[in-house]
Design an enzyme around this catalytic site. Structure first.
Site, PDB file in Angstrom:
ATOM      1  N   MET A  43      -7.363   3.808   9.997  1.00  0.00           N
ATOM      2  CA  MET A  43      -6.655   2.601   9.561  1.00  0.00           C
ATOM      3  C   MET A  43      -5.815   2.011  10.693  1.00  0.00           C
ATOM      4  SD  MET A  43      -5.655   3.019   5.580  1.00  0.00           S
ATOM      5  CE  MET A  43      -6.889   2.610   4.335  1.00  0.00           C
ATOM      6  N   GLY A  44      -5.449   0.788  10.513  1.00  0.00           N
ATOM      7  CA  GLY A  44      -4.674   0.053  11.511  1.00  0.00           C
ATOM      8  C   GLY A  44      -5.307  -1.315  11.682  1.00  0.00           C
ATOM      9  N   ARG A  45      -4.913  -2.217  10.782  1.00  0.00           N
ATOM     10  CA  ARG A  45      -5.490  -3.567  10.819  1.00  0.00           C
ATOM     11  C   ARG A  45      -5.073  -4.316  12.064  1.00  0.00           C
ATOM     12  NH1 ARG A  45      -3.720  -5.777   5.125  1.00  0.00           N
ATOM     13  NH2 ARG A  45      -2.238  -4.111   5.492  1.00  0.00           N
TER      14      ARG A  45
ATOM     15  N   HIS B  75      -8.986   5.611   2.848  1.00  0.00           N
ATOM     16  CA  HIS B  75      -7.756   5.885   2.103  1.00  0.00           C
ATOM     17  C   HIS B  75      -7.376   7.356   2.057  1.00  0.00           C
ATOM     18  CE1 HIS B  75      -8.760   1.807   1.058  1.00  0.00           C
ATOM     19  NE2 HIS B  75      -7.494   1.648   0.754  1.00  0.00           N
ATOM     20  N   LEU B  76      -8.218   8.235   2.619  1.00  0.00           N
ATOM     21  CA  LEU B  76      -7.781   9.637   2.752  1.00  0.00           C
ATOM     22  C   LEU B  76      -6.491   9.685   3.563  1.00  0.00           C
ATOM     23  CD1 LEU B  76     -11.058  11.616   3.533  1.00  0.00           C
ATOM     24  CD2 LEU B  76      -9.662  11.736   1.477  1.00  0.00           C
TER      25      LEU B  76
ATOM     26  N   GLU C 243      -9.475   0.226  12.719  1.00  0.00           N
ATOM     27  CA  GLU C 243     -10.290  -0.746  11.975  1.00  0.00           C
ATOM     28  C   GLU C 243     -10.137  -2.183  12.502  1.00  0.00           C
ATOM     29  OE1 GLU C 243      -8.898  -0.409   7.918  1.00  0.00           O
ATOM     30  OE2 GLU C 243      -6.843  -0.843   8.518  1.00  0.00           O
TER      31      GLU C 243
ATOM     32  N   ARG D 206      -9.926 -18.477 -15.105  1.00  0.00           N
ATOM     33  CA  ARG D 206     -11.170 -18.173 -15.829  1.00  0.00           C
ATOM     34  C   ARG D 206     -12.335 -17.805 -14.907  1.00  0.00           C
ATOM     35  NH1 ARG D 206     -11.170 -22.244 -20.451  1.00  0.00           N
ATOM     36  NH2 ARG D 206      -9.895 -21.155 -21.987  1.00  0.00           N
TER      37      ARG D 206
ATOM     38  N   ASP E 101       5.810  -4.356   6.028  1.00  0.00           N
ATOM     39  CA  ASP E 101       6.311  -5.658   6.491  1.00  0.00           C
ATOM     40  C   ASP E 101       6.186  -6.750   5.425  1.00  0.00           C
ATOM     41  OD1 ASP E 101       3.569  -5.607   6.754  1.00  0.00           O
ATOM     42  OD2 ASP E 101       3.521  -6.394   8.804  1.00  0.00           O
ATOM     43  N   GLY E 102       5.095  -6.730   4.644  1.00  0.00           N
ATOM     44  CA  GLY E 102       4.906  -7.743   3.599  1.00  0.00           C
ATOM     45  C   GLY E 102       5.985  -7.644   2.533  1.00  0.00           C
TER      46      GLY E 102
ATOM     47  N   ASP F  21       3.725  -0.042  11.885  1.00  0.00           N
ATOM     48  CA  ASP F  21       3.819  -1.361  12.522  1.00  0.00           C
ATOM     49  C   ASP F  21       5.052  -2.159  12.106  1.00  0.00           C
ATOM     50  OD1 ASP F  21       2.953  -1.751   9.952  1.00  0.00           O
ATOM     51  OD2 ASP F  21       1.272  -3.053  10.438  1.00  0.00           O
TER      52      ASP F  21
ATOM     53  N   GLY G 191       0.834  -1.208   0.000  1.00  0.00           N
ATOM     54  CA  GLY G 191       0.000   0.000   0.000  1.00  0.00           C
ATOM     55  C   GLY G 191       0.863   1.249   0.000  1.00  0.00           C
TER      56      GLY G 191
ATOM     57  N   THR H 152       5.121   2.508   6.040  1.00  0.00           N
ATOM     58  CA  THR H 152       3.751   2.139   6.399  1.00  0.00           C
ATOM     59  C   THR H 152       3.102   3.287   7.145  1.00  0.00           C
ATOM     60  OG1 THR H 152       2.442   0.930   8.050  1.00  0.00           O
ATOM     61  CG2 THR H 152       4.782   0.798   8.312  1.00  0.00           C
ATOM     62  N   ILE H 153       1.861   3.569   6.824  1.00  0.00           N
ATOM     63  CA  ILE H 153       1.174   4.592   7.615  1.00  0.00           C
ATOM     64  C   ILE H 153       0.811   4.029   8.984  1.00  0.00           C
ATOM     65  CG2 ILE H 153       0.235   5.765   5.579  1.00  0.00           C
ATOM     66  CD1 ILE H 153      -2.560   4.665   6.537  1.00  0.00           C
ATOM     67  N   ASP H 154       0.742   2.690   9.087  1.00  0.00           N
ATOM     68  CA  ASP H 154       0.309   2.072  10.346  1.00  0.00           C
ATOM     69  C   ASP H 154       1.389   2.092  11.428  1.00  0.00           C
ATOM     70  OD1 ASP H 154      -2.010   1.510   9.033  1.00  0.00           O
ATOM     71  OD2 ASP H 154      -1.679  -0.645   8.859  1.00  0.00           O
TER      72      ASP H 154
ATOM     73  N   ARG I 161     -24.309  14.609  19.708  1.00  0.00           N
ATOM     74  CA  ARG I 161     -24.242  13.249  19.158  1.00  0.00           C
ATOM     75  C   ARG I 161     -22.960  12.535  19.567  1.00  0.00           C
ATOM     76  NH1 ARG I 161     -25.937  14.834  12.999  1.00  0.00           N
ATOM     77  NH2 ARG I 161     -28.138  14.319  13.163  1.00  0.00           N
TER      78      ARG I 161
HETATM   79  O1  F6P Z   1      -1.206  -1.507   5.703  1.00  0.00           O
HETATM   80  C1  F6P Z   1      -1.687  -0.222   5.624  1.00  0.00           C
HETATM   81  C2  F6P Z   1      -3.151  -0.139   5.427  1.00  0.00           C
HETATM   82  O2  F6P Z   1      -3.299   1.220   5.352  1.00  0.00           O
HETATM   83  C3  F6P Z   1      -4.061  -0.762   6.492  1.00  0.00           C
HETATM   84  O3  F6P Z   1      -4.235  -0.026   7.648  1.00  0.00           O
HETATM   85  C4  F6P Z   1      -5.340  -0.964   5.724  1.00  0.00           C
HETATM   86  O4  F6P Z   1      -6.165  -1.950   6.258  1.00  0.00           O
HETATM   87  C5  F6P Z   1      -4.823  -1.377   4.412  1.00  0.00           C
HETATM   88  O5  F6P Z   1      -3.587  -0.729   4.230  1.00  0.00           O
HETATM   89  C6  F6P Z   1      -5.759  -1.171   3.272  1.00  0.00           C
HETATM   90  O6  F6P Z   1      -5.062  -1.400   2.102  1.00  0.00           O
HETATM   91  P1  F6P Z   1      -5.711  -1.661   0.661  1.00  0.00           P
HETATM   92  O7  F6P Z   1      -7.011  -0.971   0.602  1.00  0.00           O
HETATM   93  O8  F6P Z   1      -4.700  -1.102  -0.260  1.00  0.00           O
HETATM   94  O9  F6P Z   1      -5.848  -3.127   0.556  1.00  0.00           O
END
Ligand code: F6P
Length: 359
Positions: free
Chosen positions: A181-183, A283-284, A234, A84, A115-116, A141, A10, A137-139, A174
């Protein structure tokens, strides 16, 4: 020397600033620089490999994205071949990467990724490729580095959203639930939530209880504050429960993490009777101009990566170990993922000034 750069996984704000610094540093040494398009695709004949000159990197340091393109389906060890029926078969094409790199006369490859992508770089290094990594990485991690470029920008984007949600939440009495983000790691939620004075911060590292979240919201109401801001990563999940997911992006792929905010908003409204809205920042957080901090870190990483190539630090990545940029073995960084430490001073401070983590 002839070196190549590639960006994988990403995107993150600051990638272009890394590319610019690495290209200019290498050109300054009289080296030739190539840009591999779309992760490793350019090295598999599935995309281009282009010559990088000072003109190629002119005026890009402030731009989000990556001029080289990227993909999160670009693992040469598991290269997806579409079938296919719309599913994918995974092929190991790593050998081709090495053969093609040799044929191109590449002396080294600088791989910029999370990391990937860095795990792929490490496996290529094990196969004999001369690789240097740059963590992205924005996360935030990736272990072994205090931070990665992109994280500060993402935190500031989330912070702006929290500030905006505050005024509308207060006007309407409210509860606003913001999903960031942050899986697997809650750094964006923790940093933006604390800086943005959120009332509740939910992160994957601290499983929450809905009842505790609602307790906090109701206590605020009793104290005369009829709105609340909940920032949720997330990947956050309730105690004994599971992470919220959506359908896979493509057939045959894993389900995507996300959707916790709307689930929570529904449950909070039901349990507290307070009108609750949710929003997903998505994704912002990945797009747009990198902050000054990220541009600077990116430039330092780009320059340091070229120096690491010069020092033949194969299988290493550059890292920030404040105040210095160092190189560490990729294996050390990949050994254990970086997560929020629940006893960190940021968490302690947040708790002590009244933030609920829902536990
Ligand atoms: O790994 C970074 C990250 O921003 C995660 O926090 C998020 O879940 C993921 O990428 C979403 O990536 P994509 O939409 O590109 O699959």
């Amino acid at each position: 020397m002839r070196i190549a750069l590639s960006t994988g996984g990403g995107d993150a704000p600051g990638l272009n600033a890394v590319i610019r610094a690495a290209v200019l540093t290498a050109l300054g040494r009289g080296w030739e620089v190539l840009g591999v398009k779309r992760g490793f695709a350019g090295l598999l004949g599935e995309d281009d490999v282009v010559s990088m000159t000072s003109d190629s990197v002119r005026g890009i340091a402030h731009l989000g994205g990556t001029i080289l393109g990227t993909t999160n389906r670009g693992n040469p060890f598991k290269w997806p071949r579409p079938q296919r029926d719309g599913s994918f078969l995974e092929l190991d094409r790593s050998g081709e990467v090495l053969v093609n790199a040799r044929q191109m006369g590449l002396d080294a490859l600088i791989v910029i990724g999370g990391d990937g992508t860095l795990a792929i770089a490490d496996k290529l290094a094990d196969k004999g490729m001369r690789v240097v990594g740059v963590p992205k990485t924005i996360d935030n991690d990736v272990a072994g580095t205090v931070t990665t470029f992109g994280f500060d920008t993402a935190v500031n984007t989330a912070l702006e959203a929290i500030d905006r949600l505050h005024t509308t939440a207060a006007s309407h009495d409210r509860v606003m639930v913001l999903e960031v983000m942050g899986r697997h790691a809650g750094f964006i939620a923790l940093h933006s939530g604390l800086a943005g004075t959120a009332d509740v911060i939910l992160i994957p590292e601290i499983p929450f209880q809905l009842s505790k979240v609602c307790e906090k919201i109701l206590a605020r109401g009793k104290a005369g504050r009829h709105f609340s801001i909940v920032v949720v990563a997330e990947g956050a999940a309730p105690q004994g429960g599971t992470t919220a997911t959506m359908g896979p992006s493509m057939p045959g792929e894993d389900r995507r993490v996300g959707g916790i905010a709307s689930r929570l908003a529904h449950e909070i409204q039901k349990a507290t009777g307070k009108e609750t809205r949710s929003m997903v920042l998505g994704h912002l957080q990945r797009g747009g101009m990198p902050t000054g901090y990220d541009r600077l870190l990116a430039a330092r990483f780009g320059g340091a990566a070229v120096r690491a190539v010069e020092q033949q630090k194969w299988g290493h990545m550059v890292a920030l170990q404040s105040p210095h940029i160092v190189t560490i073995p990729l294996k050390d960084a990949l050994h254990e993922p970086k997560r929020v430490d629940p006893s960190h001073d940021l968490v302690q401070t947040a708790r002590q000034i009244g933030v609920s983590f829902g536990d």
